[in-house]
Enzyme design. Structure first.
Site, PDB file in Angstrom:
ATOM      1  N   ARG A 259      14.390 -20.272 -19.362  1.00  0.00           N
ATOM      2  CA  ARG A 259      14.043 -18.910 -18.948  1.00  0.00           C
ATOM      3  C   ARG A 259      12.817 -18.470 -19.735  1.00  0.00           C
ATOM      4  O   ARG A 259      12.761 -18.622 -20.957  1.00  0.00           O
ATOM      5  CB  ARG A 259      15.220 -17.956 -19.219  1.00  0.00           C
ATOM      6  CG  ARG A 259      16.458 -18.284 -18.407  1.00  0.00           C
ATOM      7  CD  ARG A 259      17.609 -17.359 -18.700  1.00  0.00           C
ATOM      8  NE  ARG A 259      18.837 -17.833 -18.062  1.00  0.00           N
ATOM      9  CZ  ARG A 259      20.045 -17.317 -18.267  1.00  0.00           C
ATOM     10  NH1 ARG A 259      20.179 -16.284 -19.097  1.00  0.00           N
ATOM     11  NH2 ARG A 259      21.103 -17.815 -17.650  1.00  0.00           N
TER      12      ARG A 259
ATOM     13  N   HIS B 271      32.470 -23.784 -13.316  1.00  0.00           N
ATOM     14  CA  HIS B 271      32.690 -23.014 -12.091  1.00  0.00           C
ATOM     15  C   HIS B 271      33.935 -23.520 -11.389  1.00  0.00           C
ATOM     16  O   HIS B 271      34.178 -24.732 -11.331  1.00  0.00           O
ATOM     17  CB  HIS B 271      31.479 -23.115 -11.167  1.00  0.00           C
ATOM     18  CG  HIS B 271      30.242 -22.529 -11.757  1.00  0.00           C
ATOM     19  ND1 HIS B 271      29.318 -23.296 -12.448  1.00  0.00           N
ATOM     20  CD2 HIS B 271      29.803 -21.239 -11.829  1.00  0.00           C
ATOM     21  CE1 HIS B 271      28.350 -22.498 -12.900  1.00  0.00           C
ATOM     22  NE2 HIS B 271      28.621 -21.266 -12.543  1.00  0.00           N
TER      23      HIS B 271
ATOM     24  N   LYS C 168      32.271  -9.124 -14.479  1.00  0.00           N
ATOM     25  CA  LYS C 168      32.591 -10.153 -15.469  1.00  0.00           C
ATOM     26  C   LYS C 168      33.379  -9.567 -16.629  1.00  0.00           C
ATOM     27  O   LYS C 168      33.238  -8.389 -16.968  1.00  0.00           O
ATOM     28  CB  LYS C 168      31.317 -10.826 -15.987  1.00  0.00           C
ATOM     29  CG  LYS C 168      30.277  -9.893 -16.587  1.00  0.00           C
ATOM     30  CD  LYS C 168      29.020 -10.661 -16.988  1.00  0.00           C
ATOM     31  CE  LYS C 168      27.921  -9.713 -17.475  1.00  0.00           C
ATOM     32  NZ  LYS C 168      26.712 -10.446 -17.909  1.00  0.00           N
TER      33      LYS C 168
ATOM     34  N   HIS D 287      32.808 -18.072 -12.393  1.00  0.00           N
ATOM     35  CA  HIS D 287      31.854 -18.606 -13.359  1.00  0.00           C
ATOM     36  C   HIS D 287      32.414 -18.361 -14.757  1.00  0.00           C
ATOM     37  O   HIS D 287      32.910 -17.263 -15.026  1.00  0.00           O
ATOM     38  CB  HIS D 287      30.505 -17.876 -13.302  1.00  0.00           C
ATOM     39  CG  HIS D 287      29.895 -17.745 -11.946  1.00  0.00           C
ATOM     40  ND1 HIS D 287      28.635 -18.225 -11.645  1.00  0.00           N
ATOM     41  CD2 HIS D 287      30.340 -17.154 -10.802  1.00  0.00           C
ATOM     42  CE1 HIS D 287      28.338 -17.935 -10.393  1.00  0.00           C
ATOM     43  NE2 HIS D 287      29.351 -17.287  -9.859  1.00  0.00           N
TER      44      HIS D 287
END
Length: 410
Positions: free
Chosen positions: A125, A147, A227, A273
């Site tokens: 990134r 996952h 999440k 995830h």
């Protein structure tokens, strides 16, 4: 930076280095990579026992693929783009869309679900230079990514499976207490409200069924789903958000994942995830600062330093070293020309937890003198020394030893 900042510790303990012409890129030295591999192999074993199959996916994929998944719209400015003629490519910032591609190969039946994939995914990134921070925030890093493709009725069980795994790992690392938050839908997101209503409700229920009472972090969810965020608290009272588990009904739809339902129709799986560490390098930095640079025995890059008193014990010292290594103990020879006291100081400075000192008497009797960092010693037969240290090398064993006053700092 103070002496217990991980950036200083990394240099002092010869674990890694960073350089100005490669911002955010870590050069792992042998001692640092030893710690890295211990953590990686430890989690790999845990994941395998929990029913995950390890996969490996590409680093470079078409920009169009990231557009379909939604990652280009969300993270495009922080993705590294590579042009291959007329084809625009980009380095992956995360592995989740790649795991959907593996799921999509072949016709899947509801009988196969849940399907669990795990990957130590190397990600890139393009973080702003001002946000980079040692090895805690870098531009190249590896995630312990996993996952699960499942049906709605599987969600609670799969989240519980992950939380039990995370709890076990954190306890082994010396973090028995952690905080949990439920991050809900952000203002800019993919998917309709019905999908988010279902995902938030299922994830919150799963957490409560595991005995957790998450605080709510409004608007802090991922663009594709809510999440649970797990934050560790170190011995200095600092909080570090590390583990996450996310429930996603968006990516399977965008990337056309499906399975054959019991009635023969095609149905969309839900996608969970999760990561325990988030970033392996960041976890190593947290551990170093938490333990004051002196890692527990099972995590130490060099677990025992073998030091003969004189050259007369060189051959027996080599046998001692080999016995430790054959038992899976990370041993290193401290057999230089310096005096024994200087070699002890050198091992102490490298935060080696145990010295194995070999003199004439030890050689004659087949013994070794084990010296701890606090100065205590035990003279034992070689076989017993191997047995003792092998027991300490188990993950989680003696996890508190690095936090004792005698071992703190340098």
């Amino acid at each position: 930076m103070d002496d217990l900042d991980h950036r200083n510790l990394g240099v002092k303990l010869k674990l890694w280095h960073l350089q100005e012409d490669a911002p955010g890129m870590v050069f792992w030295h042998p001692r640092g990579y030893a710690v890295y591999r211990v953590l990686e192999d430890y989690v790999r074993r845990k994941m395998r026992r929990a029913g995950y199959a390890e996969v490996r996916t590409p680093q470079l994929l078409p920009q169009e693929f990231w557009g379909r998944s939604g990652h280009w719209d969300k993270f495009g400015e922080h993705m590294f783009r590579v042009d291959d003629g007329d084809l625009a490519m980009a380095l992956k910032p995360m592995s989740c869309p790649c795991h959907v591609q593996i799921f999509n190969k072949g016709l899947r039946s509801w009988r196969e679900l849940p399907i669990r994939y795990a990957e130590f995914g190397a990600c890139h990134r393009n973080e702003p230079s001002g946000s980079l921070h040692g090895i805690m925030r870098t531009r190249a890093f590896e995630q312990d990514d996993a996952h699960v493709f499942c049906r709605e009725q599987d969600v609670e069980g799969e989240v519980a499976r992950f939380i039990a795994l995370l709890d076990e790992v954190y306890c082994d690392l010396g973090f028995p207490d952690y905080e949990v938050a439920l991050a809900t839908r952000p203002a800019v997101r993919a998917g309709d409200d019905a999908t988010w209503d279902l995902s938030e409700a299922k994830l919150g229920d799963a957490a409560r069924q595991c005995g957790l009472a998450p605080q709510i972090n409004p608007g802090e969810g991922a663009f594709y789903g809510p999440k649970l965020e797990f934050a560790l608290r170190d011995r200095l009272g600092r909080s570090w958000q590390c583990g996450t588990v996310q429930l996603d009904g968006v990516l399977p739809q965008r990337l056309e994942a499906s399975y054959v339902a019991p009635d023969g129709s095609r149905a969309r799986p839900l996608m969970i995830h999760h990561a325990i560490f988030g970033s392996l390098s960041r976890m190593i930095a947290i551990l170093l600062e938490h333990h004051g640079g002196v890692l527990p025995f099972w995590l130490s890059p060099d677990q025992v330093a073998v030091a003969p008193i004189s050259k007369d014990q060189a051959a027996y010292s080599a046998d001692v070293l080999a016995a430790f290594e054959d038992a899976g103990i990370r041993a290193v020879a401290y057999d230089g020309a310096d005096t024994l006291s200087r070699r002890i100081v050198a091992a102490h400075e490298m935060a080696v937890p145990v010295m194995a000192i070999v003199g004439g008497r030890e050689m004659r009797d087949g013994r070794v003198s084990l010296r701890e960092r606090d100065g205590s010693q035990a003279d034992v037969p070689l076989a017993e020394a191997v047995s003792r240290l092998r027991a300490r090398a188990r993950p989680g064993a003696f996890v508190a030893e690095a936090l004792s006053p005698a071992n703190a700092g340098s």
